[in-house]
Design a protein around this motif. Structure first.
Motif, PDB file in Angstrom:
ATOM      1  N   TRP A 133       0.812  -1.216   0.000  1.00  0.00           N
ATOM      2  CA  TRP A 133       0.000   0.000   0.000  1.00  0.00           C
ATOM      3  C   TRP A 133       0.849   1.271   0.000  1.00  0.00           C
ATOM      4  O   TRP A 133       1.904   1.307   0.639  1.00  0.00           O
ATOM      5  CB  TRP A 133      -0.876   0.054   1.258  1.00  0.00           C
ATOM      6  N   LEU A 134       0.335   2.289  -0.669  1.00  0.00           N
ATOM      7  CA  LEU A 134       0.786   3.666  -0.456  1.00  0.00           C
ATOM      8  C   LEU A 134      -0.383   4.381   0.201  1.00  0.00           C
ATOM      9  O   LEU A 134      -1.486   4.435  -0.361  1.00  0.00           O
ATOM     10  CB  LEU A 134       1.147   4.350  -1.776  1.00  0.00           C
ATOM     11  N   SER A 135      -0.137   4.898   1.393  1.00  0.00           N
ATOM     12  CA  SER A 135      -1.203   5.529   2.173  1.00  0.00           C
ATOM     13  C   SER A 135      -0.751   6.888   2.675  1.00  0.00           C
ATOM     14  O   SER A 135       0.433   7.251   2.581  1.00  0.00           O
ATOM     15  CB  SER A 135      -1.587   4.646   3.371  1.00  0.00           C
ATOM     16  N   VAL A 136      -1.705   7.617   3.215  1.00  0.00           N
ATOM     17  CA  VAL A 136      -1.428   8.895   3.865  1.00  0.00           C
ATOM     18  C   VAL A 136      -1.712   8.724   5.350  1.00  0.00           C
ATOM     19  O   VAL A 136      -2.797   8.264   5.730  1.00  0.00           O
ATOM     20  CB  VAL A 136      -2.302  10.023   3.287  1.00  0.00           C
ATOM     21  N   ASP A 137      -0.732   9.056   6.188  1.00  0.00           N
ATOM     22  CA  ASP A 137      -0.930   8.879   7.626  1.00  0.00           C
ATOM     23  C   ASP A 137      -1.626  10.088   8.236  1.00  0.00           C
ATOM     24  O   ASP A 137      -2.016  11.031   7.526  1.00  0.00           O
ATOM     25  CB  ASP A 137       0.398   8.571   8.332  1.00  0.00           C
ATOM     26  N   ASN A 138      -1.805  10.062   9.538  1.00  0.00           N
ATOM     27  CA  ASN A 138      -2.550  11.126  10.207  1.00  0.00           C
ATOM     28  C   ASN A 138      -1.856  12.480  10.161  1.00  0.00           C
ATOM     29  O   ASN A 138      -2.468  13.512  10.445  1.00  0.00           O
ATOM     30  CB  ASN A 138      -2.809  10.738  11.672  1.00  0.00           C
ATOM     31  N   ASN A 139      -0.570  12.481   9.816  1.00  0.00           N
ATOM     32  CA  ASN A 139       0.182  13.729   9.673  1.00  0.00           C
ATOM     33  C   ASN A 139       0.224  14.222   8.231  1.00  0.00           C
ATOM     34  O   ASN A 139       0.908  15.189   7.920  1.00  0.00           O
ATOM     35  CB  ASN A 139       1.615  13.539  10.186  1.00  0.00           C
ATOM     36  N   GLY A 140      -0.497  13.540   7.351  1.00  0.00           N
ATOM     37  CA  GLY A 140      -0.520  13.933   5.949  1.00  0.00           C
ATOM     38  C   GLY A 140       0.686  13.467   5.160  1.00  0.00           C
ATOM     39  O   GLY A 140       0.901  13.925   4.032  1.00  0.00           O
ATOM     40  N   GLU A 141       1.461  12.545   5.740  1.00  0.00           N
ATOM     41  CA  GLU A 141       2.677  12.061   5.090  1.00  0.00           C
ATOM     42  C   GLU A 141       2.415  10.749   4.358  1.00  0.00           C
ATOM     43  O   GLU A 141       1.617   9.918   4.798  1.00  0.00           O
ATOM     44  CB  GLU A 141       3.781  11.848   6.132  1.00  0.00           C
ATOM     45  N   LEU A 142       3.119  10.558   3.261  1.00  0.00           N
ATOM     46  CA  LEU A 142       3.017   9.305   2.517  1.00  0.00           C
ATOM     47  C   LEU A 142       3.788   8.206   3.231  1.00  0.00           C
ATOM     48  O   LEU A 142       4.865   8.451   3.774  1.00  0.00           O
ATOM     49  CB  LEU A 142       3.586   9.475   1.111  1.00  0.00           C
ATOM     50  N   LEU A 155      -7.441   0.361   9.226  1.00  0.00           N
ATOM     51  CA  LEU A 155      -7.351  -0.244  10.550  1.00  0.00           C
ATOM     52  C   LEU A 155      -6.110   0.218  11.304  1.00  0.00           C
ATOM     53  O   LEU A 155      -6.009   0.008  12.514  1.00  0.00           O
ATOM     54  CB  LEU A 155      -7.327  -1.770  10.433  1.00  0.00           C
ATOM     55  N   TYR A 156      -5.186   0.843  10.588  1.00  0.00           N
ATOM     56  CA  TYR A 156      -3.920   1.275  11.175  1.00  0.00           C
ATOM     57  C   TYR A 156      -3.761   2.795  11.111  1.00  0.00           C
ATOM     58  O   TYR A 156      -2.646   3.325  11.068  1.00  0.00           O
ATOM     59  CB  TYR A 156      -2.758   0.591  10.447  1.00  0.00           C
ATOM     60  N   ASN A 157      -4.887   3.493  11.073  1.00  0.00           N
ATOM     61  CA  ASN A 157      -4.904   4.956  11.071  1.00  0.00           C
ATOM     62  C   ASN A 157      -4.200   5.549   9.852  1.00  0.00           C
ATOM     63  O   ASN A 157      -3.518   6.573   9.939  1.00  0.00           O
ATOM     64  CB  ASN A 157      -4.279   5.510  12.358  1.00  0.00           C
ATOM     65  N   MET A 158      -4.375   4.897   8.713  1.00  0.00           N
ATOM     66  CA  MET A 158      -3.855   5.403   7.452  1.00  0.00           C
ATOM     67  C   MET A 158      -4.966   5.365   6.409  1.00  0.00           C
ATOM     68  O   MET A 158      -5.852   4.511   6.473  1.00  0.00           O
ATOM     69  CB  MET A 158      -2.672   4.555   6.969  1.00  0.00           C
ATOM     70  N   THR A 159      -4.907   6.272   5.434  1.00  0.00           N
ATOM     71  CA  THR A 159      -5.876   6.287   4.346  1.00  0.00           C
ATOM     72  C   THR A 159      -5.195   5.816   3.072  1.00  0.00           C
ATOM     73  O   THR A 159      -4.273   6.469   2.587  1.00  0.00           O
ATOM     74  CB  THR A 159      -6.444   7.695   4.121  1.00  0.00           C
ATOM     75  N   PRO A 160      -5.606   4.668   2.524  1.00  0.00           N
ATOM     76  CA  PRO A 160      -4.948   4.156   1.327  1.00  0.00           C
ATOM     77  C   PRO A 160      -5.321   4.958   0.086  1.00  0.00           C
ATOM     78  O   PRO A 160      -6.481   5.340  -0.096  1.00  0.00           O
ATOM     79  CB  PRO A 160      -5.475   2.726   1.229  1.00  0.00           C
ATOM     80  N   ILE A 161      -4.334   5.201  -0.771  1.00  0.00           N
ATOM     81  CA  ILE A 161      -4.608   5.872  -2.042  1.00  0.00           C
ATOM     82  C   ILE A 161      -4.175   5.018  -3.226  1.00  0.00           C
ATOM     83  O   ILE A 161      -4.543   5.301  -4.369  1.00  0.00           O
ATOM     84  CB  ILE A 161      -3.930   7.254  -2.118  1.00  0.00           C
ATOM     85  N   PHE A 162      -3.429   3.941  -2.958  1.00  0.00           N
ATOM     86  CA  PHE A 162      -2.801   3.157  -4.024  1.00  0.00           C
ATOM     87  C   PHE A 162      -2.399   1.826  -3.420  1.00  0.00           C
ATOM     88  O   PHE A 162      -1.770   1.791  -2.369  1.00  0.00           O
ATOM     89  CB  PHE A 162      -1.576   3.943  -4.489  1.00  0.00           C
ATOM     90  N   GLY A 163      -2.799   0.714  -4.054  1.00  0.00           N
ATOM     91  CA  GLY A 163      -2.447  -0.571  -3.474  1.00  0.00           C
ATOM     92  C   GLY A 163      -2.444  -1.689  -4.495  1.00  0.00           C
ATOM     93  O   GLY A 163      -3.162  -1.636  -5.496  1.00  0.00           O
TER      94      GLY A 163
END
Length: 204
Positions: A133-142, A155-163
């Motif tokens: 996965w490539l996700s964005v974490d709670n700090n807005g970081e990839l 489930l791990y407090n990340m938003t997936p954008i690419f997987g």
């Protein structure tokens, strides 16, 4: 309301020769459909969850009754992951990202090539079944991660954008046990416009 299989935005053979039509049809109509069906079956006794969106359901997984929680984690996760996955690919895709995502990748990883190498390594080293996965974490970081089974980054407090799905059902008919060949081929079908849209939806 029950969850339903989303519309596939292209024909089964649209991603040839990189992803074969037979794999696409089985993956979509059998595997993804099974995740939808099993999620709906698990929720039949709990109608209060029927109108909950799939993302909200996963984000509030601790609220799901314990006796179906694992089923929901696996199958609602599979539904969510695959619904995103189909959108990430298109006919005549590939190349490199542009726009805000390209800038963020260069800033975070140093270059697109460095990001691609890290992503591929994560995908190759998933033990058994899972996703890269490539996700964005709670700090807005990839952040690039590999997760098991159908676990969603949500489930791990990340938003997936690419997987990338590296379950064997995603590639075995064409690539057999050669997962690295499948990973390398997949970059030729990426819908970077959609990935950019996903990224902007998180940060803007």
């Amino acid at each position: 309301m029950k969850f339903v299989l989303p519309h596939l935005p292209y024909a089964y053979d649209a991603l040839e020769p990189y992803i074969d039509a037979q794999t696409m049809e089985i993956h979509y109509t059998k595997h993804h459909q099974a995740y939808v069906d099993k999620t709906n079956e698990a929720l039949e006794r709990f109608p209060e969850f029927d109108t909950t969106g799939i993302e909200a359901l996963l984000l509030d997984l601790p609220a799901v009754p314990e006796d179906i929680r694992a089923t929901i984690r696996n199958n609602a996760g599979g539904h969510y992951n695959h619904s995103l996955f189909w959108q990430l690919m298109k006919k005549n895709g590939g190349g490199k990202p542009n726009g805000l995502l390209a800038d963020a990748i260069n800033k975070t990883f140093g270059s697109f090539e460095a990001f691609q190498s890290l992503f591929n390594e994560r995908a190759k080293t998933v033990f058994g079944s899972g996703w890269s996965w490539l996700s964005v974490d709670n700090n807005g970081e990839l952040i690039v991660t590999a997760l098991p089974n159908q676990d969603s980054p949500l489930l791990y407090n990340m938003t997936p954008i690419f997987g990338l799905d590296v379950w064997e059902h995603a590639y075995y008919l064409k690539y057999h046990n050669k997962r690295p060949d499948y990973i390398n081929a997949w970059w030729h079908v990426i819908n970077w416009d959609m990935v950019e849209e996903n990224y902007r939806a998180v940060i803007e």
